[in-house]
Design an enzyme around this catalytic site. Structure first.
Site, PDB file in Angstrom:
ATOM      1  N   GLY A  51       0.838  -1.189   0.000  1.00  0.00           N
ATOM      2  CA  GLY A  51       0.000   0.000   0.000  1.00  0.00           C
ATOM      3  C   GLY A  51       0.874   1.241   0.000  1.00  0.00           C
ATOM      4  N   GLN A  56       2.865   9.896   1.409  1.00  0.00           N
ATOM      5  CA  GLN A  56       4.169   9.215   1.395  1.00  0.00           C
ATOM      6  C   GLN A  56       5.017   9.579   0.177  1.00  0.00           C
ATOM      7  OE1 GLN A  56       2.333   5.160   2.266  1.00  0.00           O
ATOM      8  NE2 GLN A  56       4.286   5.071   3.367  1.00  0.00           N
ATOM      9  N   CYS A 114       6.148  -0.064   7.589  1.00  0.00           N
ATOM     10  CA  CYS A 114       5.699   1.072   6.780  1.00  0.00           C
ATOM     11  C   CYS A 114       6.862   1.530   5.902  1.00  0.00           C
ATOM     12  CB  CYS A 114       5.253   2.215   7.697  1.00  0.00           C
ATOM     13  SG  CYS A 114       4.750   3.703   6.807  1.00  0.00           S
ATOM     14  N   LEU A 115       6.576   1.808   4.637  1.00  0.00           N
ATOM     15  CA  LEU A 115       7.631   2.253   3.713  1.00  0.00           C
ATOM     16  C   LEU A 115       8.226   3.592   4.153  1.00  0.00           C
ATOM     17  CD1 LEU A 115       5.979   1.298   0.295  1.00  0.00           C
ATOM     18  CD2 LEU A 115       7.746   0.032   1.555  1.00  0.00           C
ATOM     19  N   HIS A 156      -4.165   0.976   7.686  1.00  0.00           N
ATOM     20  CA  HIS A 156      -2.838   1.598   7.673  1.00  0.00           C
ATOM     21  C   HIS A 156      -2.806   2.762   6.672  1.00  0.00           C
ATOM     22  CE1 HIS A 156       1.726   1.184   7.852  1.00  0.00           C
ATOM     23  NE2 HIS A 156       1.544   1.974   6.818  1.00  0.00           N
ATOM     24  N   GLU A 157      -3.313   2.520   5.452  1.00  0.00           N
ATOM     25  CA  GLU A 157      -3.239   3.563   4.415  1.00  0.00           C
ATOM     26  C   GLU A 157      -4.175   4.730   4.739  1.00  0.00           C
ATOM     27  OE1 GLU A 157      -0.779   3.393   2.570  1.00  0.00           O
ATOM     28  OE2 GLU A 157      -0.374   1.296   3.026  1.00  0.00           O
ATOM     29  N   HIS A 160      -2.702   7.046   7.137  1.00  0.00           N
ATOM     30  CA  HIS A 160      -1.772   8.003   6.524  1.00  0.00           C
ATOM     31  C   HIS A 160      -2.508   9.262   6.074  1.00  0.00           C
ATOM     32  CE1 HIS A 160       2.184   6.192   6.329  1.00  0.00           C
ATOM     33  NE2 HIS A 160       1.732   5.061   5.804  1.00  0.00           N
TER      34      HIS A 160
HETATM   35 ZN    ZN Z   1       2.762   3.288   5.852  1.00  0.00          ZN
END
Ligand code: ZN
Length: 199
Positions: A51, A56, A114-115, A156-157, A160
């Site tokens: 995701g 991000q 998380c990226l 999670h997304e 964000h």
């Molecule tokens: Zn994340």
């Protein structure tokens, strides 16, 4: 998705854009955002991740892309996939998503990364099932009912887009360096890791 979309730099934790509420995208803007959505999908695949939300890549817009490919899951032991309730999810985008938990399905605590927080994992308690209302890339309304790992990706997304990171929801004391996590905790019961870490 085109194979030539540009891969964008991923913004790390500490950037203010990750802490702001993303703004709603108007239907009239969507045709102009098709290229961005392709770039976000390419960036997610290159990472690789399941995701990616617009903040991000440095943009405070209520957009996210999600994809959990069968070939990613082929590298995960079958028992872990089962405990995660993880099955493939086709590439799709979310525009202006609003999430509601299905509280009767309860909560589940699982490892998450998380990226924007590369190299770390932690335990996060989340809803096991959710309902999301959003628009697709063409502006058409969509309703998603999701359970298990897909429900977690959605939470999670969409976090964000509200300026939240999984670190805000992390079970204290469970932050792990990712390689250590893979070697020590990935295939052990969550409760065993919690006991060992004093969580
Ligand atoms: Zn994340």
């Amino acid at each position: 998705m085109s194979d030539t979309a540009e891969i964008l730099p991923i913004v790390p934790a500490g950037a203010s854009v990750l802490r702001q509420v993303a703004r709603r995208v108007e239907a009239a803007e969507l045709p102009g955002l098709a290229g961005l959505l392709e770039q976000m999908a390419a960036t997610m695949r290159a990472a690789p991740g399941v995701g990616l939300a617009a903040p991000q890549v440095g943009l405070g817009l209520a957009l996210a892309v999600i994809e959990d490919r069968a070939d990613y899951q082929a590298r995960v032991p079958a028992e872990r996939l089962l405990s995660m309730e993880r099955t493939p999810v086709a590439l799709h985008c979310l525009v202006n998503p609003v999430l509601e938990p299905v509280a009767s399905a309860g909560e589940i605590e699982l490892w998450e990364g998380c990226l924007s927080v590369p190299g770390y994992m932690g335990l996060v308690r989340r809803w096991r099932q959710v309902r999301v209302e959003a628009q697709d890339a063409a502006g058409a309304p969509v309703v998603i009912e999701a359970r298990g790992w897909y429900a977690r990706i959605l939470q999670h997304e969409i976090d964000h887009l509200g300026g939240a990171l999984y670190l805000d929801r992390l079970t204290p004391r469970t932050l792990c360096e990712a390689r250590l996590w893979a070697a020590s905790w990935a295939d052990r019961p969550v409760d065993e890791a919690k006991r060992a870490l004093g969580a």
